[in-house]
Design a protein around this motif. Structure first.
Motif, PDB file in Angstrom:
ATOM      1  N   GLY A 132       0.804  -1.182  -0.033  1.00 28.27           N
ATOM      2  CA  GLY A 132       0.072  -0.114   0.012  1.00 28.27           C
ATOM      3  C   GLY A 132       0.942   1.264   0.077  1.00 28.27           C
ATOM      4  N   ILE A 133       1.971   1.232   0.933  1.00 32.80           N
ATOM      5  CA  ILE A 133       2.840   2.422   0.748  1.00 32.80           C
ATOM      6  C   ILE A 133       3.369   2.652  -0.537  1.00 32.80           C
ATOM      7  CG2 ILE A 133       5.266   3.278   1.837  1.00 32.80           C
ATOM      8  CD1 ILE A 133       4.286   1.733   4.429  1.00 32.80           C
ATOM      9  N   ILE A 134       3.806   1.582  -1.278  1.00 29.72           N
ATOM     10  CA  ILE A 134       4.474   1.651  -2.686  1.00 29.72           C
ATOM     11  C   ILE A 134       3.357   2.138  -3.540  1.00 29.72           C
ATOM     12  CG2 ILE A 134       5.430   0.183  -4.526  1.00 29.72           C
ATOM     13  CD1 ILE A 134       6.403  -1.735  -2.516  1.00 29.72           C
ATOM     14  N   LEU A 135       2.293   1.759  -3.429  1.00 25.55           N
ATOM     15  CA  LEU A 135       1.123   2.188  -4.363  1.00 25.55           C
ATOM     16  C   LEU A 135       0.805   3.686  -4.058  1.00 25.55           C
ATOM     17  CD1 LEU A 135      -1.433  -0.831  -4.249  1.00 25.55           C
ATOM     18  CD2 LEU A 135       0.132   0.098  -6.204  1.00 25.55           C
ATOM     19  N   SER A 136       0.946   4.082  -2.910  1.00 25.02           N
ATOM     20  CA  SER A 136       0.786   5.457  -2.598  1.00 25.02           C
ATOM     21  C   SER A 136       1.910   6.287  -3.294  1.00 25.02           C
ATOM     22  CB  SER A 136       0.951   5.653  -1.011  1.00 25.02           C
ATOM     23  OG  SER A 136       0.797   6.965  -0.726  1.00 25.02           O
ATOM     24  N   VAL A 137       3.028   5.992  -3.308  1.00 30.92           N
ATOM     25  CA  VAL A 137       4.041   6.617  -4.009  1.00 30.92           C
ATOM     26  C   VAL A 137       3.940   6.699  -5.570  1.00 30.92           C
ATOM     27  CG1 VAL A 137       6.653   6.698  -4.662  1.00 30.92           C
ATOM     28  CG2 VAL A 137       5.735   5.951  -2.135  1.00 30.92           C
ATOM     29  N   SER A 138       3.561   5.690  -6.131  1.00 31.74           N
ATOM     30  CA  SER A 138       3.320   5.710  -7.294  1.00 31.74           C
ATOM     31  C   SER A 138       1.926   6.369  -7.731  1.00 31.74           C
ATOM     32  CB  SER A 138       2.865   4.051  -7.994  1.00 31.74           C
ATOM     33  OG  SER A 138       2.045   3.294  -7.445  1.00 31.74           O
ATOM     34  N   ALA A 139       0.973   6.450  -6.812  1.00 33.52           N
ATOM     35  CA  ALA A 139      -0.284   7.290  -7.134  1.00 33.52           C
ATOM     36  C   ALA A 139      -0.051   8.490  -7.170  1.00 33.52           C
ATOM     37  CB  ALA A 139      -1.394   6.903  -5.951  1.00 33.52           C
ATOM     38  N   LYS A 140       1.007   9.115  -6.409  1.00 31.91           N
ATOM     39  CA  LYS A 140       1.314  10.602  -6.458  1.00 31.91           C
ATOM     40  C   LYS A 140       1.897  10.841  -8.003  1.00 31.91           C
ATOM     41  CE  LYS A 140       2.466  14.525  -5.141  1.00 31.91           C
ATOM     42  NZ  LYS A 140       1.516  15.552  -4.893  1.00 31.91           N
ATOM     43  N   ARG A 141       2.964   9.881  -8.378  1.00 31.74           N
ATOM     44  CA  ARG A 141       3.295  10.067  -9.930  1.00 31.74           C
ATOM     45  C   ARG A 141       2.331  10.084 -10.832  1.00 31.74           C
ATOM     46  NH1 ARG A 141       7.685  11.970 -12.570  1.00 31.74           N
ATOM     47  NH2 ARG A 141       8.061  10.989 -14.429  1.00 31.74           N
ATOM     48  N   GLN A 142       1.130   9.438 -10.718  1.00 30.42           N
ATOM     49  CA  GLN A 142       0.033   9.316 -11.596  1.00 30.42           C
ATOM     50  C   GLN A 142      -0.535  10.580 -11.515  1.00 30.42           C
ATOM     51  OE1 GLN A 142      -2.637   6.195 -10.966  1.00 30.42           O
ATOM     52  NE2 GLN A 142      -1.001   4.524 -12.052  1.00 30.42           N
ATOM     53  N   GLU A 143      -0.747  11.083 -10.442  1.00 31.35           N
ATOM     54  CA  GLU A 143      -1.325  12.581 -10.114  1.00 31.35           C
ATOM     55  C   GLU A 143      -0.647  13.761 -10.708  1.00 31.35           C
ATOM     56  OE1 GLU A 143      -2.403  15.400  -6.294  1.00 31.35           O
ATOM     57  OE2 GLU A 143      -2.165  13.301  -5.749  1.00 31.35           O
ATOM     58  N   ILE A 144       0.560  13.600 -10.768  1.00 31.60           N
ATOM     59  CA  ILE A 144       1.323  14.626 -11.432  1.00 31.60           C
ATOM     60  C   ILE A 144       1.506  14.407 -12.734  1.00 31.60           C
ATOM     61  CG2 ILE A 144       3.910  15.384 -11.779  1.00 31.60           C
ATOM     62  CD1 ILE A 144       4.530  14.477  -8.985  1.00 31.60           C
ATOM     63  N   LYS A 145       1.118  13.475 -13.323  1.00 36.35           N
ATOM     64  CA  LYS A 145       1.043  13.366 -15.067  1.00 36.35           C
ATOM     65  C   LYS A 145      -0.349  13.802 -15.281  1.00 36.35           C
ATOM     66  CE  LYS A 145       5.228  11.707 -15.769  1.00 36.35           C
ATOM     67  NZ  LYS A 145       5.943  12.476 -16.566  1.00 36.35           N
ATOM     68  N   GLU A 146      -1.220  13.228 -14.584  1.00 35.38           N
ATOM     69  CA  GLU A 146      -2.614  13.890 -14.833  1.00 35.38           C
ATOM     70  C   GLU A 146      -2.779  15.141 -14.795  1.00 35.38           C
ATOM     71  OE1 GLU A 146      -5.172  11.479 -11.945  1.00 35.38           O
ATOM     72  OE2 GLU A 146      -4.794   9.899 -13.104  1.00 35.38           O
ATOM     73  N   ASN A 147      -1.960  15.894 -14.060  1.00 32.09           N
ATOM     74  CA  ASN A 147      -2.015  17.511 -13.865  1.00 32.09           C
ATOM     75  C   ASN A 147      -1.331  17.789 -14.963  1.00 32.09           C
ATOM     76  OD1 ASN A 147      -3.701  17.464 -11.390  1.00 32.09           O
ATOM     77  ND2 ASN A 147      -1.704  17.572 -10.195  1.00 32.09           N
ATOM     78  N   GLU A 148      -0.131  17.236 -15.675  1.00 31.30           N
ATOM     79  CA  GLU A 148       0.388  17.820 -16.674  1.00 31.30           C
ATOM     80  C   GLU A 148      -0.378  17.796 -17.939  1.00 31.30           C
ATOM     81  OE1 GLU A 148       4.072  15.403 -16.661  1.00 31.30           O
ATOM     82  OE2 GLU A 148       4.967  16.744 -15.118  1.00 31.30           O
ATOM     83  N   VAL A 149      -1.016  16.585 -17.885  1.00 35.50           N
ATOM     84  CA  VAL A 149      -2.120  16.514 -19.192  1.00 35.50           C
ATOM     85  C   VAL A 149      -3.006  17.717 -19.147  1.00 35.50           C
ATOM     86  CG1 VAL A 149      -3.862  15.060 -20.153  1.00 35.50           C
ATOM     87  CG2 VAL A 149      -1.861  14.088 -19.215  1.00 35.50           C
ATOM     88  N   LEU A 150      -3.640  17.919 -17.972  1.00 35.93           N
ATOM     89  CA  LEU A 150      -4.685  19.027 -17.711  1.00 35.93           C
ATOM     90  C   LEU A 150      -3.795  20.268 -18.099  1.00 35.93           C
ATOM     91  CD1 LEU A 150      -6.721  17.982 -14.594  1.00 35.93           C
ATOM     92  CD2 LEU A 150      -7.346  17.738 -16.872  1.00 35.93           C
TER      93      LEU A 150
END
Length: 398
Positions: free
Chosen positions: A367-385
């Motif tokens: 779950g901790i690992i997924l939390s770190v990767s989720a943050k990366r996804q959030e950054i990428k989604e913001n870059e798309v927007l």
């Protein structure tokens, strides 16, 4: 259903690996539990199946909840939980419980009300790795002296390990090895690491001498470690090699697999559903079962490395490696013990073996690992927007 999947963030491959391992675990655990059911229980094997299902369900609930927490919060949580861990370990070791053979088995504490046991050393390992990752990220770009790091970094490590050591040498050794590896990756000076390794070996020797001088304080523990290592080194068959011999018979039988649920050696292996479940899997599923597990854990290792390299901070990178590498390392040790490449350690096979604490803490780490990767996804989604090229972003996430 689509709404449920939309709530799941983080690396989808890691979610898939954890799910596949969990699903695969049911048949081997149900099959191997027959030994516990008929020898020491009521003969009801289905109850072990239900128990394993409940452990996994709670584990995945923990994984989901933890992966929703922004990973930066784990910095503060680790500092708060280190004192809690030390208190739990102290309570555990002061219980001084023994089994019918007089062997010290004080590794668990009983959770009130729910009447469940909890292995504190497994929880301590996860918290300690997060704490070490936090400190190493803090000093990453700084020039620090060895003296400055003794109390804030090595103090908690020493106290956690010294409280686990009397009852569980293998877990102590694994945690120490993982901390050293993380410190090396984190850029901690090698000359200081050598001092810590030397100090750790010296502390172990002193502990053994004290345990030998006062055997009543820790009944049979040091003798157990030494006999396991000696039996492994000399290659002679003794009564203490019983489990290993049965595990090797099961693995040899796996050249012509017996099929799901048809293991014979599960009736002779005392820890067939936990420590030696890999041997039962080989016996029932043959090389296919063993290769499948090797592929799954290798895939998990690959994704851990990928997520760590794509983390947006140094703390995120060290955090993923700190809690992720021990999962794969433990799996390799479990499989190595079954094929007699390593002395008996009592380590379970992550997400496969029965046992609540092991499953819960593995799920927490994932779950901790997924939390770190989720943050990366959030950054990428913001870059798309914000107007970045989606094709460029897609190529970076593959």
């Amino acid at each position: 259903m689509q709404n449920i999947f939309s709530q799941i963030k983080g690396d989808r491959a890691i979610w898939a690996i954890a799910t596949l391992l969990a699903i695969f675990s049911f048949l081997p655990v149900y099959s191997a539990a027959s030994n516990l059911a008929y020898v020491g229980g009521t003969g009801n094997t289905f109850s072990f199946f239900v128990k394993h299902f409940m452990h996994l369900s709670l584990g995945f609930a923990i994984m989901y909840a933890v992966h929703k927490i922004p990973y930066r919060y784990f910095k503060g949580l680790s500092m708060v939980l280190i004192p809690v861990v030390l208190v739990l370990l102290l309570i555990t070791i002061l219980q001084g419980s023994t089994n019918a053979q007089g062997t010290n088995t004080s590794r668990w504490i009983q959770i009130p009300i729910v009447n469940m046991s909890f292995q504190t050393s497994t929880f301590a390992a996860v918290v300690l790795m997060v704490y070490v990752a936090r400190y190493l990220s803090k000093i990453r770009e700084k020039s620090v002296s060895f003296k400055e790091t003794i109390l804030p970094l090595w103090g908690p490590v020493f106290f956690v390990l010294i409280l686990i050591l009397p009852a569980n040498f293998s877990t102590t050794a694994i945690i120490f090895t993982m901390v050293m590896m993380l410190a090396f990756i984190g850029g901690y000076p090698i000359k200081y690491l050598l001092v810590i390794i030397g100090s750790g070996l010296l502390a172990l020797v002193l502990f053994i001498l004290v345990a030998k001088a006062f055997p009543d304080a820790m009944p049979n523990r040091v003798d157990t470690w030494m006999s396991r290592i000696e039996n492994f080194a000399n290659g002679e068959d003794t009564e203490e090699d019983y489990q290993i011999e049965k595990a090797k018979i099961a693995i040899a039988t796996g050249l012509k697999p017996l099929g799901p649920g048809k293991s014979v050696q599960k009736n002779f292996l005392p820890q067939s559903s936990s420590d030696f479940i890999f041997a039962i899997i080989i016996e029932e599923y043959g090389l296919f079962g063993g290769i499948f597990l090797l592929i799954m854990y290798s895939w998990l290792l690959l994704r851990i490395v990928v997520v760590s390299q794509k983390a947006d901070t140094v703390f995120g990178m060290l955090l993923v490696l700190g809690v992720g590498l021990p999962i794969v390392f433990q799996a390799l040790i479990n499989m190595a013990v079954a094929v007699e490449l390593f002395p008996v350690t009592g380590q379970t096979l992550p997400l496969i073996s029965s046992g609540g604490t092991s499953i819960w803490m593995t799920c927490m780490a994932i779950g901790i690992i997924l939390s770190v990767s989720a943050k990366r996804q959030e950054i990428k989604e913001n870059e798309v927007l914000e107007g970045d090229n989606p094709l460029d972003i897609l190529s970076e996430t593959i």
